[in-house]
Design a protein around this motif. Sequence first.
Motif, mmCIF file in Angstrom:
data_model
loop_
_atom_site.group_PDB
_atom_site.id
_atom_site.type_symbol
_atom_site.label_atom_id
_atom_site.label_comp_id
_atom_site.label_asym_id
_atom_site.label_seq_id
_atom_site.Cartn_x
_atom_site.Cartn_y
_atom_site.Cartn_z
ATOM 1 N N GLN A 76 39.004 42.640 39.117
ATOM 2 C CA GLN A 76 38.853 43.914 39.591
ATOM 3 C C GLN A 76 39.776 44.079 41.015
ATOM 4 O O GLN A 76 40.565 44.947 41.076
ATOM 5 N N ARG A 77 39.706 42.915 41.757
ATOM 6 C CA ARG A 77 40.615 42.665 42.734
ATOM 7 C C ARG A 77 42.094 42.793 42.727
ATOM 8 O O ARG A 77 42.839 43.557 43.275
ATOM 9 N N TRP A 78 42.492 42.147 41.709
ATOM 10 C CA TRP A 78 44.034 42.185 41.250
ATOM 11 C C TRP A 78 44.329 43.503 40.796
ATOM 12 O O TRP A 78 45.431 43.965 41.098
ATOM 13 N N VAL A 79 43.456 44.028 40.021
ATOM 14 C CA VAL A 79 43.750 45.696 39.363
ATOM 15 C C VAL A 79 44.075 46.506 40.789
ATOM 16 O O VAL A 79 44.948 47.114 40.736
ATOM 17 N N LYS A 105 38.520 42.187 30.350
ATOM 18 C CA LYS A 105 37.171 42.839 30.270
ATOM 19 C C LYS A 105 37.686 44.446 29.985
ATOM 20 O O LYS A 105 38.491 44.910 30.525
ATOM 21 N N PRO A 106 36.827 44.969 29.135
ATOM 22 C CA PRO A 106 36.819 46.341 28.790
ATOM 23 C C PRO A 106 37.014 47.414 29.962
ATOM 24 O O PRO A 106 37.398 48.379 30.003
ATOM 25 N N GLU A 107 36.011 46.985 30.751
ATOM 26 C CA GLU A 107 35.714 47.982 31.902
ATOM 27 C C GLU A 107 36.971 47.848 32.751
ATOM 28 O O GLU A 107 37.145 48.893 33.931
ATOM 29 N N LEU A 108 37.994 46.957 32.783
ATOM 30 C CA LEU A 108 39.064 46.994 33.449
ATOM 31 C C LEU A 108 40.037 47.756 33.023
ATOM 32 O O LEU A 108 41.212 48.153 33.463
ATOM 33 N N ILE A 109 39.975 48.176 31.708
ATOM 34 C CA ILE A 109 41.116 48.795 31.335
ATOM 35 C C ILE A 109 41.594 50.318 31.569
ATOM 36 O O ILE A 109 42.772 50.606 31.872
ATOM 37 N N GLY A 110 40.414 51.098 32.067
ATOM 38 C CA GLY A 110 40.895 52.308 32.925
ATOM 39 C C GLY A 110 41.677 52.285 33.948
ATOM 40 O O GLY A 110 42.912 52.842 34.027
ATOM 41 N N ALA A 111 41.446 51.064 35.053
ATOM 42 C CA ALA A 111 42.199 50.907 36.151
ATOM 43 C C ALA A 111 43.678 50.278 35.630
ATOM 44 O O ALA A 111 44.472 50.533 36.427
ATOM 45 N N LEU A 112 43.724 49.374 34.545
ATOM 46 C CA LEU A 112 44.999 48.704 34.157
ATOM 47 C C LEU A 112 45.851 49.996 33.713
ATOM 48 O O LEU A 112 46.914 49.853 34.042
ATOM 49 N N ALA A 113 45.355 50.913 32.953
ATOM 50 C CA ALA A 113 46.015 51.954 32.644
ATOM 51 C C ALA A 113 46.509 52.890 33.661
ATOM 52 O O ALA A 113 47.889 53.332 33.686
ATOM 53 N N THR A 114 45.734 53.129 34.528
ATOM 54 C CA THR A 114 46.119 53.670 35.865
ATOM 55 C C THR A 114 47.531 53.192 36.516
ATOM 56 O O THR A 114 48.515 53.807 37.035
ATOM 57 N N SER A 115 47.157 51.704 36.455
ATOM 58 C CA SER A 115 48.472 50.936 37.094
ATOM 59 C C SER A 115 49.607 50.993 36.210
ATOM 60 O O SER A 115 50.644 50.597 36.807
ATOM 61 N N GLY A 116 49.707 51.404 35.120
ATOM 62 C CA GLY A 116 50.993 51.486 34.222
ATOM 63 C C GLY A 116 50.841 50.698 32.903
ATOM 64 O O GLY A 116 51.709 50.846 32.032
ATOM 65 N N LEU A 117 49.799 50.175 32.567
ATOM 66 C CA LEU A 117 49.669 49.496 31.200
ATOM 67 C C LEU A 117 49.828 50.274 30.255
ATOM 68 O O LEU A 117 48.922 51.349 30.063
ATOM 69 N N ALA A 118 50.731 50.154 29.196
ATOM 70 C CA ALA A 118 50.954 51.000 28.421
ATOM 71 C C ALA A 118 50.834 50.485 26.823
ATOM 72 O O ALA A 118 50.240 51.156 26.123
ATOM 73 N N VAL A 119 51.160 49.315 26.770
ATOM 74 C CA VAL A 119 50.735 48.247 25.669
ATOM 75 C C VAL A 119 50.244 47.106 25.891
ATOM 76 O O VAL A 119 50.730 46.358 26.648
ATOM 77 N N LEU A 120 49.326 46.602 25.052
ATOM 78 C CA LEU A 120 48.396 45.352 25.066
ATOM 79 C C LEU A 120 48.777 44.722 23.875
ATOM 80 O O LEU A 120 48.162 45.367 22.967
ATOM 81 N N ASP A 121 49.312 43.688 23.940
ATOM 82 C CA ASP A 121 49.470 42.726 22.715
ATOM 83 C C ASP A 121 48.094 41.750 22.596
ATOM 84 O O ASP A 121 48.180 40.817 23.605
ATOM 85 N N LEU A 122 47.485 41.881 21.629
ATOM 86 C CA LEU A 122 46.115 41.117 21.736
ATOM 87 C C LEU A 122 45.886 40.074 20.673
ATOM 88 O O LEU A 122 46.311 40.411 19.504
ATOM 89 N N GLY A 123 45.936 38.866 21.021
ATOM 90 C CA GLY A 123 45.891 37.673 20.268
ATOM 91 C C GLY A 123 44.432 37.462 19.468
ATOM 92 O O GLY A 123 43.686 36.842 19.697
#
Length: 218
Positions: A76-79, A105-123
């Motif tokens: 959370q701190r980094w995001v 963590k799923p609960e960080l996705i909203g804040a990551l999306a706000t920062s600009g995360l548009a595509v996530l490649d998941l292994g």
Amino acid sequence: PSLDYSLLHQRSLYQPSIEIARGCGMGCSFCQEKDEKLQPLKSPDTLVAELQSILLTDDLIEMTPYFEASMFVPNQRWVDGLNAAFSQAGMAVKWRTEGRVDTVKPELIGALATSGLAVLDLGLESASPIQLMRMRKTRDPRKYLERASRLLRACAESGVKVKINILLFAGENDDTIAQTLDWLEEHRDCIYGVSAGPVIIFGWPTETNAYLNSLSHV
């Protein structure tokens, strides 16, 4: 020194890639960095400063940088720091990265999306319990796949496009492939794309030969 992408031939065909962390250490049998200790993520201020120095605003395709990390494990701190750094710099950047289904963590996705995360490649690698165990991807396939489902739903809710990576590993057969295909079909509404490929062994021959020999007995 920063790279000058304006000098790149056919710049529109490429996107900048910025390393934000090294190492992993999760022990997956096929990974060259399985024993390399995970390093902290690059600080948001340093990352944004680097983006300011390389991103171009021109008439060509929009630059959407790839944040390169063997294992992307934000907290959370980094995001929050990344959102603050972008805001202070007056920047809005769409970016892409790659992560494990059991470390983002799923609960960080909203804040990551706000920062600009548009595509996530998941292994994901596989949805076959026995294949996940053979890869040493997890000791609890059921929990692993449940976490993957929660993460996919969180991404869909926040508008983050997900590309699933599938690894064809030793021991694969019609049944294991069917298990993976069924899982992908079940989650198709949350998946933007899928890529699949065979395991590729990297390293010195003295190490890889023994590993390849062990795979031949699976």
